[in-house]
Design a protein around this motif. Structure first.
Motif: not given
Length: 262
Positions: A68-88, A179-184
């Motif tokens: 799971i990738t992202t076009p720009i660096n958004k920090g660990l919180a976003n990395n965790l959120n998008k990774g967990q969202n991909a889990v099935t 709740g999701y990890y707080k980003e930014g």
């Protein structure tokens, strides 16, 4: 994976990565050599440099993970959120790329899976920590239950870290419940905000009795840690030690206010 001796089909292995593809390879290889197989592997990358992205794509030929990738660096919180969202899968084992599982982890994971499937009140089971959690009660022969003490008479500031980003097993609905990890914001603040959410949500967590047995954290010169600790934390002079005690008291009072002011 090549040597699937221990199969955990209900678990998704979630790994967050940033510019550390060799560390990722080391981690995947370590699980493989232990014979551990997961229902799925999710690698969440925070816009690593091109050479690391290319290496990760090559690694997919040997290890069947979803990248799971992202076009720009958004920090660990976003990395965790998008990774967990991909889990099935119903359960998630979260491990950052700079950890290495040890042989005893196999038994600890087997025991943790039995617990989290049987005891629906358990939200997370931790396998590693820098320091022991200060307030616990025995759960079984392998794990203790972490008990958050609300009273300010229990002044150890580590009590707020009932949740930690260190290797742990959790239910995959964890973010929906707490709740999701707080980003930014800074990484340490992100982790602490999740810890507060876990406490406020009456989360129940267990921690391994031997917090140093299941994993080794290792950083190589080529891929050093991206976390810079303040040098004063390592200073042992009397003046610095005194100032640190004052700071810890201030932080304890501040953290207590944060917990009960929201």
């Amino acid at each position: 994976m090549h040597n699937n001796t221990y199969s955990f089909e209900d678990i998704a292995l979630l790994i967050t990565v940033y510019n550390r593809s060799s560390s990722l390879e080391r981690l995947l290889k370590a699980f493989d050599e232990l014979g551990i197989c997961f229902g799925e592997i999710i690698v969440s990358d925070d816009c690593s440099k091109a050479q690391h992205q290319e290496k990760m794509k090559l690694l997919q030929q040997d290890y069947p993970f979803k990248l799971i990738t992202t076009p720009i660096n958004k920090g660990l919180a976003n990395n965790l959120n998008k990774g967990q969202n991909a889990v099935t899968k119903p359960f998630t084992l979260y491990v950052q790329e700079d950890f290495i599982p040890q042989p005893v982890f196999i038994k600890n994971l087997e025991n943790a899976v039995k617990i989290i499937k049987k005891d629906t009140s358990v939200d997370t089971i931790r396998f590693y920590a820098y320091f022991p959690y200060p307030y616990t009660k025995p759960y079984d022969t392998n794990f203790d239950e972490m008990i958050f003490k609300k009273s300010i008479l229990y002044w150890n500031h580590l009590k707020f870290y009932v949740y930690s980003d260190h290797p742990h097993l959790r239910r995959s609905n964890f973010l929906k419940k707490f709740g999701y990890y707080k980003e930014g914001i800074q990484m340490d603040k992100t982790e602490f905000e999740m810890a507060l959410s876990f406490i406020k949500g009456n989360g129940k967590g267990l921690i391994a009795k031997d917090i140093y047995a299941s994993f080794e954290q290792k950083n190589s010169p080529d891929e050093p840690s991206t976390v810079n600790r303040k040098s004063w934390r390592e200073d042992k002079s009397l003046i610095i030690l005194g100032l640190r005690k004052v700071f810890l008291l201030y932080r304890f009072l501040k953290n207590t206010f944060q917990l009960y002011s929201k």
